[in-house]
Scaffold this motif. Structure first.
Motif, PDB file in Angstrom:
ATOM      1  N   GLN A 128       0.832  -1.201   0.000  1.00  0.00           N
ATOM      2  CA  GLN A 128       0.000   0.000   0.000  1.00  0.00           C
ATOM      3  C   GLN A 128       0.872   1.259   0.000  1.00  0.00           C
ATOM      4  N   GLU A 129       1.898   1.248   0.810  1.00  0.00           N
ATOM      5  CA  GLU A 129       2.823   2.390   0.870  1.00  0.00           C
ATOM      6  C   GLU A 129       3.465   2.635  -0.499  1.00  0.00           C
ATOM      7  N   GLU A 130       3.881   1.562  -1.167  1.00  0.00           N
ATOM      8  CA  GLU A 130       4.512   1.686  -2.484  1.00  0.00           C
ATOM      9  C   GLU A 130       3.527   2.221  -3.523  1.00  0.00           C
ATOM     10  N   PHE A 131       2.280   1.729  -3.490  1.00  0.00           N
ATOM     11  CA  PHE A 131       1.271   2.215  -4.434  1.00  0.00           C
ATOM     12  C   PHE A 131       1.015   3.704  -4.242  1.00  0.00           C
ATOM     13  N   LEU A 132       0.877   4.123  -2.982  1.00  0.00           N
ATOM     14  CA  LEU A 132       0.612   5.533  -2.714  1.00  0.00           C
ATOM     15  C   LEU A 132       1.785   6.407  -3.146  1.00  0.00           C
ATOM     16  N   GLU A 133       2.983   5.941  -2.895  1.00  0.00           N
ATOM     17  CA  GLU A 133       4.168   6.698  -3.308  1.00  0.00           C
ATOM     18  C   GLU A 133       4.247   6.772  -4.830  1.00  0.00           C
ATOM     19  N   ASP A 134       3.994   5.644  -5.496  1.00  0.00           N
ATOM     20  CA  ASP A 134       4.027   5.597  -6.961  1.00  0.00           C
ATOM     21  C   ASP A 134       2.941   6.485  -7.566  1.00  0.00           C
ATOM     22  N   ARG A 135       1.803   6.582  -6.897  1.00  0.00           N
ATOM     23  CA  ARG A 135       0.690   7.384  -7.422  1.00  0.00           C
ATOM     24  C   ARG A 135       1.104   8.837  -7.627  1.00  0.00           C
ATOM     25  N   LYS A 136       2.065   9.304  -6.858  1.00  0.00           N
ATOM     26  CA  LYS A 136       2.548  10.683  -7.005  1.00  0.00           C
ATOM     27  C   LYS A 136       3.150  10.922  -8.390  1.00  0.00           C
ATOM     28  N   ASN A 137       3.587   9.844  -9.049  1.00  0.00           N
ATOM     29  CA  ASN A 137       4.124   9.966 -10.401  1.00  0.00           C
ATOM     30  C   ASN A 137       3.033  10.156 -11.455  1.00  0.00           C
ATOM     31  N   TYR A 138       1.796   9.912 -11.076  1.00  0.00           N
ATOM     32  CA  TYR A 138       0.689   9.940 -12.029  1.00  0.00           C
ATOM     33  C   TYR A 138      -0.340  11.035 -11.743  1.00  0.00           C
ATOM     34  N   ILE A 139      -0.431  11.450 -10.497  1.00  0.00           N
ATOM     35  CA  ILE A 139      -1.465  12.403 -10.086  1.00  0.00           C
ATOM     36  C   ILE A 139      -0.794  13.675  -9.573  1.00  0.00           C
ATOM     37  N   ASN A 140      -1.278  14.825 -10.055  1.00  0.00           N
ATOM     38  CA  ASN A 140      -0.775  16.106  -9.583  1.00  0.00           C
ATOM     39  C   ASN A 140      -1.931  17.091  -9.655  1.00  0.00           C
ATOM     40  N   LEU A 141      -2.537  17.344  -8.508  1.00  0.00           N
ATOM     41  CA  LEU A 141      -3.727  18.190  -8.461  1.00  0.00           C
ATOM     42  C   LEU A 141      -3.436  19.634  -8.853  1.00  0.00           C
ATOM     43  N   GLU A 142      -2.215  20.059  -8.697  1.00  0.00           N
ATOM     44  CA  GLU A 142      -1.871  21.448  -8.984  1.00  0.00           C
ATOM     45  C   GLU A 142      -1.587  21.704 -10.460  1.00  0.00           C
ATOM     46  N   ASP A 143      -0.928  20.761 -11.112  1.00  0.00           N
ATOM     47  CA  ASP A 143      -0.413  21.013 -12.458  1.00  0.00           C
ATOM     48  C   ASP A 143      -1.106  20.249 -13.578  1.00  0.00           C
ATOM     49  N   LYS A 144      -2.034  19.352 -13.230  1.00  0.00           N
ATOM     50  CA  LYS A 144      -2.701  18.564 -14.260  1.00  0.00           C
ATOM     51  C   LYS A 144      -4.196  18.821 -14.243  1.00  0.00           C
ATOM     52  N   THR A 145      -4.801  18.610 -15.406  1.00  0.00           N
ATOM     53  CA  THR A 145      -6.256  18.759 -15.510  1.00  0.00           C
ATOM     54  C   THR A 145      -6.927  17.553 -14.850  1.00  0.00           C
ATOM     55  N   GLU A 191      -8.987  15.533 -16.276  1.00  0.00           N
ATOM     56  CA  GLU A 191      -8.877  14.417 -17.218  1.00  0.00           C
ATOM     57  C   GLU A 191      -7.497  13.762 -17.146  1.00  0.00           C
ATOM     58  N   GLU A 192      -6.446  14.579 -17.050  1.00  0.00           N
ATOM     59  CA  GLU A 192      -5.088  14.022 -16.947  1.00  0.00           C
ATOM     60  C   GLU A 192      -4.912  13.233 -15.660  1.00  0.00           C
ATOM     61  N   ASN A 193      -5.459  13.739 -14.562  1.00  0.00           N
ATOM     62  CA  ASN A 193      -5.341  13.034 -13.285  1.00  0.00           C
ATOM     63  C   ASN A 193      -6.153  11.745 -13.267  1.00  0.00           C
ATOM     64  N   VAL A 194      -7.365  11.777 -13.798  1.00  0.00           N
ATOM     65  CA  VAL A 194      -8.163  10.546 -13.878  1.00  0.00           C
ATOM     66  C   VAL A 194      -7.430   9.537 -14.752  1.00  0.00           C
ATOM     67  N   SER A 195      -6.900  10.010 -15.874  1.00  0.00           N
ATOM     68  CA  SER A 195      -6.110   9.135 -16.740  1.00  0.00           C
ATOM     69  C   SER A 195      -4.898   8.585 -15.997  1.00  0.00           C
ATOM     70  N   GLY A 196      -4.360   9.366 -15.067  1.00  0.00           N
ATOM     71  CA  GLY A 196      -3.212   8.924 -14.272  1.00  0.00           C
ATOM     72  C   GLY A 196      -3.503   7.669 -13.470  1.00  0.00           C
ATOM     73  N   PHE A 197      -4.718   7.562 -12.923  1.00  0.00           N
ATOM     74  CA  PHE A 197      -5.086   6.343 -12.195  1.00  0.00           C
ATOM     75  C   PHE A 197      -5.036   5.137 -13.124  1.00  0.00           C
ATOM     76  N   PHE A 198      -5.550   5.321 -14.342  1.00  0.00           N
ATOM     77  CA  PHE A 198      -5.565   4.223 -15.307  1.00  0.00           C
ATOM     78  C   PHE A 198      -4.157   3.890 -15.789  1.00  0.00           C
ATOM     79  N   GLU A 199      -3.329   4.914 -15.960  1.00  0.00           N
ATOM     80  CA  GLU A 199      -1.938   4.685 -16.370  1.00  0.00           C
ATOM     81  C   GLU A 199      -1.189   3.904 -15.295  1.00  0.00           C
ATOM     82  N   GLN A 200      -1.398   4.287 -14.034  1.00  0.00           N
ATOM     83  CA  GLN A 200      -0.731   3.569 -12.950  1.00  0.00           C
ATOM     84  C   GLN A 200      -1.162   2.110 -12.939  1.00  0.00           C
ATOM     85  N   LYS A 201      -2.457   1.851 -13.070  1.00  0.00           N
ATOM     86  CA  LYS A 201      -2.956   0.482 -13.047  1.00  0.00           C
ATOM     87  C   LYS A 201      -2.417  -0.307 -14.235  1.00  0.00           C
ATOM     88  N   LYS A 202      -2.429   0.317 -15.408  1.00  0.00           N
ATOM     89  CA  LYS A 202      -1.902  -0.361 -16.604  1.00  0.00           C
ATOM     90  C   LYS A 202      -0.433  -0.728 -16.399  1.00  0.00           C
TER      91      LYS A 202
END
Length: 185
Positions: free
Chosen positions: A60-77, A79-90
């Protein structure tokens, strides 16, 4: 030093559990993989359940840390952030299959082990909360916004389950492109 030993044990345990599944794993197998005595292993993790919970926490710790590579509430739209969840899972499905499979093993254990169940529930809650943080910046109506995290997680886990059992049967890229269209329409 103890942290290094914990890491060594957790790495060995993940290898054994990935190979043998939780029900087939024995502490002696983990001790052997970690190149240590079983009594030394029990010093750090008195029971198999303690060790299995530690592995789940580490994943769980690794997933949460890795998620930071895909999600950025400040700099991404949104759509980009939602896509980030799918990119991480893929990425997990394609490059971390043993951990993805291990999650299913933990899910099964959660049906009979209350502590694992609570940890798994917490994992899903964290995942949904992360998705909600992204969606809260959108103009999606509240009832839809409440259900989207449940739907997204179901679609991601469904992709894992189907792809891992029948690899190559469908294209993950196409799958997640269609999922994004479903979410955004």
């Amino acid at each position: 030093m103890a942290k290094d030993i914990d890491e060594k044990i957790l790495d060995a345990a993940r290898k054994v559990v990935s190979r043998e599944k939780i029900s087939g794993t024995r502490m002696r197998m983990i001790a052997k993989e970690a190149n240590m005595s079983q009594s030394n292993l029990h010093y750090y993790f008195p029971t198999k359940n303690d060790l299995m919970i530690a592995i789940l926490d580490k994943i769980q710790e690794e997933f949460l840390e890795d998620r930071k590579n895909y999600i950025n509430l400040e700099d991404k739209t949104i759509e980009e952030n939602v896509s980030g969840f799918f990119e991480q899972k893929k990425n997990e499905i394609l490059h971390n299959k043993e951990i993805d499979c291990l999650q299913f093993d933990y899910w099964v254990q959660g049906t009979v082990n209350e502590e694992v169940r609570e940890k798994f529930q917490n994992t899903f809650n964290l995942w949904r909360n992360n998705i909600n943080r992204v969606l809260n910046k959108s103009e999606v109506n509240e009832s839809k916004r409440t259900m989207i995290p449940f739907i997204m997680i179901s679609l991601m886990i469904g992709a894992s389950m189907q792809y891992l059992i029948d690899e190559g049967k469908f294209d993950l890229e196409e799958y997640f492109d269609i999922v994004k269209k479903i979410i955004f329409d």
